[in-house]
Design an enzyme around this catalytic site. Structure first.
Site, short mmCIF file in Angstrom:
data_model
loop_
_atom_site.label_atom_id
_atom_site.label_comp_id
_atom_site.label_asym_id
_atom_site.label_seq_id
_atom_site.Cartn_x
_atom_site.Cartn_y
_atom_site.Cartn_z
N HIS A 253 -6.61 28.00 -13.19
CA HIS A 253 -5.71 26.96 -12.69
C HIS A 253 -4.31 27.16 -13.27
O HIS A 253 -4.12 28.01 -14.15
CB HIS A 253 -6.25 25.56 -13.06
P1 TYD Z 1 -10.52 22.30 -17.72
O1 TYD Z 1 -9.12 22.12 -18.18
O2 TYD Z 1 -10.74 22.50 -16.24
O3 TYD Z 1 -11.19 23.50 -18.53
P2 TYD Z 1 -11.04 25.09 -18.35
O4 TYD Z 1 -9.70 25.37 -17.80
O5 TYD Z 1 -11.23 25.63 -19.72
O6 TYD Z 1 -12.14 25.57 -17.45
O7 TYD Z 1 -11.37 21.06 -18.23
C1 TYD Z 1 -12.78 21.02 -18.13
C2 TYD Z 1 -13.22 19.57 -18.07
O8 TYD Z 1 -12.83 18.88 -19.26
C3 TYD Z 1 -12.62 18.80 -16.91
O9 TYD Z 1 -13.65 17.96 -16.38
C4 TYD Z 1 -11.57 17.94 -17.53
C5 TYD Z 1 -12.04 17.75 -18.94
N1 TYD Z 1 -10.93 17.64 -19.90
C6 TYD Z 1 -10.61 16.42 -20.45
O10 TYD Z 1 -11.23 15.39 -20.15
N2 TYD Z 1 -9.57 16.35 -21.35
C7 TYD Z 1 -8.86 17.45 -21.71
O11 TYD Z 1 -7.90 17.35 -22.53
C8 TYD Z 1 -9.20 18.71 -21.11
C9 TYD Z 1 -8.43 19.96 -21.46
C10 TYD Z 1 -10.24 18.77 -20.22
#
Ligand code: TYD
Length: 155
Positions: A72
């Site tokens: 992303h």
């Molecule tokens: P995401 O940022 O999509 O993780 P990655 O890029 O590592 O795959 O986040 C994964 C999940 O965690 C998503 O459901 C959102 C949640 N999340 C939070 O609730 N708070 C946060 O600060 C972060 C970074 C993620």
């Protein structure tokens, strides 16, 4: 005041990098390392080491071998990514150019500006990815679709 001068410069830097959202503005910075025979220590302090104020910290751990994270971009978020333990690769893509940055030392951090598509992969066993972020969690700041990302970049 030295601190406010630094913060003002950082503010200008943030504005400049908001306009120049390309991977050449995502750099690895060396953080302080305090050597000690009984273990090393690295610290990151607002106003000293980052071009933004830290509002949130999160970390990835227990990443199964072969897994990929990220996939992303962010519209406004600035981040510092550190391999607090182990190693992993960060693939950066500004829509035109890509580069791979390997993080494998806890005293190096990758500064990520907004408008960069990122993927994290090749996590070593026991790797911990520590992220310092400029904003609180906001799902509306994410761009999760690559074609939407290209439109966001006017490409
Ligand atoms: P995401 O940022 O999509 O993780 P990655 O890029 O590592 O795959 O986040 C994964 C999940 O965690 C998503 O459901 C959102 C949640 N999340 C939070 O609730 N708070 C946060 O600060 C972060 C970074 C993620």
């Amino acid at each position: 005041m030295i601190i406010s001068g630094i913060l003002t410069s950082f503010g200008v830097l943030i504005k400049m990098t908001d306009f120049l959202q390309d991977i050449h503005n995502c750099n690895v910075v060396e953080l302080p390392k305090i050597h000690n025979r009984s273990g090393n220590l690295t610290f990151v302090q607002n106003g000293l080491h980052l071009p933004f104020e830290v509002k949130r910290v999160y970390y990835l751990y227990d990443v199964p071998g072969g897994s990929e994270r990220g996939g992303h971009a962010h519209k406004t978020l600035h981040q510092l990514i550190v391999a607090a333990s182990g190693a992993f690769d960060v693939i950066l893509d500004d829509g035109v150019t890509k580069k791979i940055v390997q993080l494998n030392r806890p005293y190096y951090g990758l500064l990520l500006i907004p408008g960069i598509w990122r993927e994290l992969m090749n996590f070593s066993s026991g790797a911990v990815c520590l992220v310092l972020a400029s904003e609180k969690y906001n799902p509306d700041d994410y761009i999760r679709d690559y074609s939407v990302f290209k439109k966001f970049k006017n490409l």
